[in-house]
Scaffold this motif. Structure first.
Motif, PDB file in Angstrom:
ATOM      1  N   ARG A   1     -94.407  25.015  30.957  1.00  0.00           N
ATOM      2  CA  ARG A   1     -94.077  25.171  29.537  1.00  0.00           C
ATOM      3  C   ARG A   1     -93.958  23.796  28.887  1.00  0.00           C
TER       4      ARG A   1
ATOM      5  N   LYS B   1     -91.806  21.382  26.907  1.00  0.00           N
ATOM      6  CA  LYS B   1     -90.448  21.091  26.427  1.00  0.00           C
ATOM      7  C   LYS B   1     -90.636  20.157  25.234  1.00  0.00           C
ATOM      8  N   TRP B   2     -90.392  20.710  24.051  1.00  0.00           N
ATOM      9  CA  TRP B   2     -90.660  19.983  22.818  1.00  0.00           C
ATOM     10  C   TRP B   2     -90.077  18.583  22.861  1.00  0.00           C
TER      11      TRP B   2
ATOM     12  N   ASP C   1     -93.054  17.037  26.623  1.00  0.00           N
ATOM     13  CA  ASP C   1     -92.859  17.069  28.074  1.00  0.00           C
ATOM     14  C   ASP C   1     -93.425  18.373  28.604  1.00  0.00           C
TER      15      ASP C   1
ATOM     16  N   ILE D   1     -92.661  21.102  31.656  1.00  0.00           N
ATOM     17  CA  ILE D   1     -91.706  21.456  32.711  1.00  0.00           C
ATOM     18  C   ILE D   1     -92.198  22.687  33.482  1.00  0.00           C
TER      19      ILE D   1
ATOM     20  N   LYS E   1     -89.128  18.599  35.161  1.00  0.00           N
ATOM     21  CA  LYS E   1     -90.212  17.979  34.375  1.00  0.00           C
ATOM     22  C   LYS E   1     -91.298  17.429  35.295  1.00  0.00           C
TER      23      LYS E   1
ATOM     24  N   TYR F   1     -83.354  14.230  33.038  1.00  0.00           N
ATOM     25  CA  TYR F   1     -83.766  15.640  33.109  1.00  0.00           C
ATOM     26  C   TYR F   1     -84.345  15.800  34.515  1.00  0.00           C
TER      27      TYR F   1
ATOM     28  N   ALA G   1     -91.168  25.999  25.748  1.00  0.00           N
ATOM     29  CA  ALA G   1     -90.038  26.330  26.638  1.00  0.00           C
ATOM     30  C   ALA G   1     -88.806  26.713  25.825  1.00  0.00           C
ATOM     31  N   PHE G   2     -87.962  27.543  26.379  1.00  0.00           N
ATOM     32  CA  PHE G   2     -86.645  27.949  25.845  1.00  0.00           C
ATOM     33  C   PHE G   2     -86.742  28.761  24.547  1.00  0.00           C
TER      34      PHE G   2
ATOM     35  N   VAL H   1     -80.175  26.603  22.547  1.00  0.00           N
ATOM     36  CA  VAL H   1     -80.511  25.224  22.939  1.00  0.00           C
ATOM     37  C   VAL H   1     -79.578  24.242  22.242  1.00  0.00           C
TER      38      VAL H   1
ATOM     39  N   GLN I   1     -83.974  15.272  21.068  1.00  0.00           N
ATOM     40  CA  GLN I   1     -84.218  15.861  22.384  1.00  0.00           C
ATOM     41  C   GLN I   1     -83.690  17.282  22.382  1.00  0.00           C
TER      42      GLN I   1
ATOM     43  N   ARG J   1     -82.515  20.630  24.961  1.00  0.00           N
ATOM     44  CA  ARG J   1     -82.245  21.135  26.310  1.00  0.00           C
ATOM     45  C   ARG J   1     -81.508  22.468  26.192  1.00  0.00           C
TER      46      ARG J   1
END
Ligand code: BTN
Length: 298
Positions: A139, A141-142, A145, A147, A152, A191, A238-239, A244, A284, A286
């Motif tokens: 996916r 990860k904005w 990245d 993951i 990652k 991460y 992702a997510f 988040v 960031q 998460r």
């Protein structure tokens, strides 16, 4: 009888896949310019090719070449980087014989704000798709990245040079951890880090993976302002639908990630029901429960 035939076909597919992985393992030691050049260009990019056994940073090398006038599609690849860079001035490690480090010089025509914003996520999307084709779910990860379930595996660093209002060129740099040797120590990252081979049984051909990524970048490049690529970004995000935590240099908030705007900013639903748009160089993302999970991993 039909059931038997299907079982046979499934087994055949397994054998073909196993054989491919073994061959690719053998090939993974053969990461050199000659072999790579024989597979490029694809989708009109990847030529000329600059291949280095060791280089400080492929992005720095590509920037220098671009300043000297290197053409759209020029590709810089290194087996090892000694001063690889990531976002927020972080270092990016690329030990020899274990990872991919590449930088593409792109000089797109008709550059709009939407196209520019999307270029940044293009590298991540291509990696997600290539890993998916190998059977590894990944996916974005904005904003840039990639993951997998363990952490990652890739980072993208896009850098541009402006001449007044005009974008002279963009360097799209991708670093991908392929074998376990490429995974940095937990203490060096904020991460969890992982590698492609950790999520698959067997060795992976770095050349095969690199060519596939370049091909996917090349084919999406013509569609950067399309609805299709926006859907692909959102589909790979992702997510999505999860709570988040977004942090920047002067802010921190939590909400549910709804998706992306057309300029690749985040749509976040706050507890009160309001939806806000967030996006910035210094931000960031998460999952909210990550700090607890990360603490238990360390
Ligand atoms: C990040 O995660 O912050 C982005 C990492 C980008 C690393 C790649 S490796 C190839 C290219 N050369 C660099 O120096 N950086 C990018």
């Amino acid at each position: 009888m039909i059931g038997g035939l299907f079982t046979f076909c499934d087994r055949t597919a397994d054998i073909v896949r196993w054989h491919k992985l073994c061959m690719d393992g053998y090939n993974s030691n053969m990461f050199n310019k000659k072999r790579l050049k024989s597979r490029l260009p694809v989708e009109a990019i990847g030529e000329p090719l600059y291949f280095y056994k060791t280089v400080p940073s492929t992005n720095d090398r590509a920037q220098a070449l671009a300043q000297e006038g290197a053409a759209h599609g020029t590709l810089v690849v290194a087996d090892e980087q000694t001063a690889g860079r990531g976002r927020f001035q972080r270092s990016w490690s690329t030990p020899p014989r274990s990872a991919l480090a590449l930088s593409l010089i792109l000089r797109p025509e008709d550059i709009t704000q939407v196209v520019l914003a999307r270029m940044n996520m293009l590298g991540a999307l291509a990696v997600v798709e290539s890993l998916g084709a190998l059977g590894l779910e990944a996916r974005i990860k904005w904003p840039n990245d990639v993951i997998v379930s363990d952490g990652k595996v890739a980072g993208v660093l896009t850098e541009g040079s402006w001449m007044g209002e005009d974008l002279e060129y963009t360097v799209l740099g991708i670093g991908l951890n392929v074998s376990p040797k490429s995974v940095p120590d937990r203490r060096e990252v904020d991460y969890p880090a992982a590698c492609v081979e950790g999520g698959l049984e067997g060795k992976i051909s770095r050349i095969g993976l690199l060519v596939d990524i370049i091909e996917r970048i090349g084919s999406w490049l013509h569609m950067l302002d399309s609805e299709q690529i926006h859907s692909a970004f959102e589909g790979a995000l992702a997510f999505r639908g999860q709570p988040v935590k977004i942090s920047g240099s002067d802010m921190e908030l939590t909400g549910v990630l709804q998706g992306l705007t057309h300029n690749c900013r985040l749509r976040i639903a706050l507890a009160a029901g309001e939806v806000i748009i967030l996006g910035g160089e210094d931000m960031q993302i998460r999952p909210v429960d990550m700090d607890r999970d990360w603490a238990t991993l360390n």
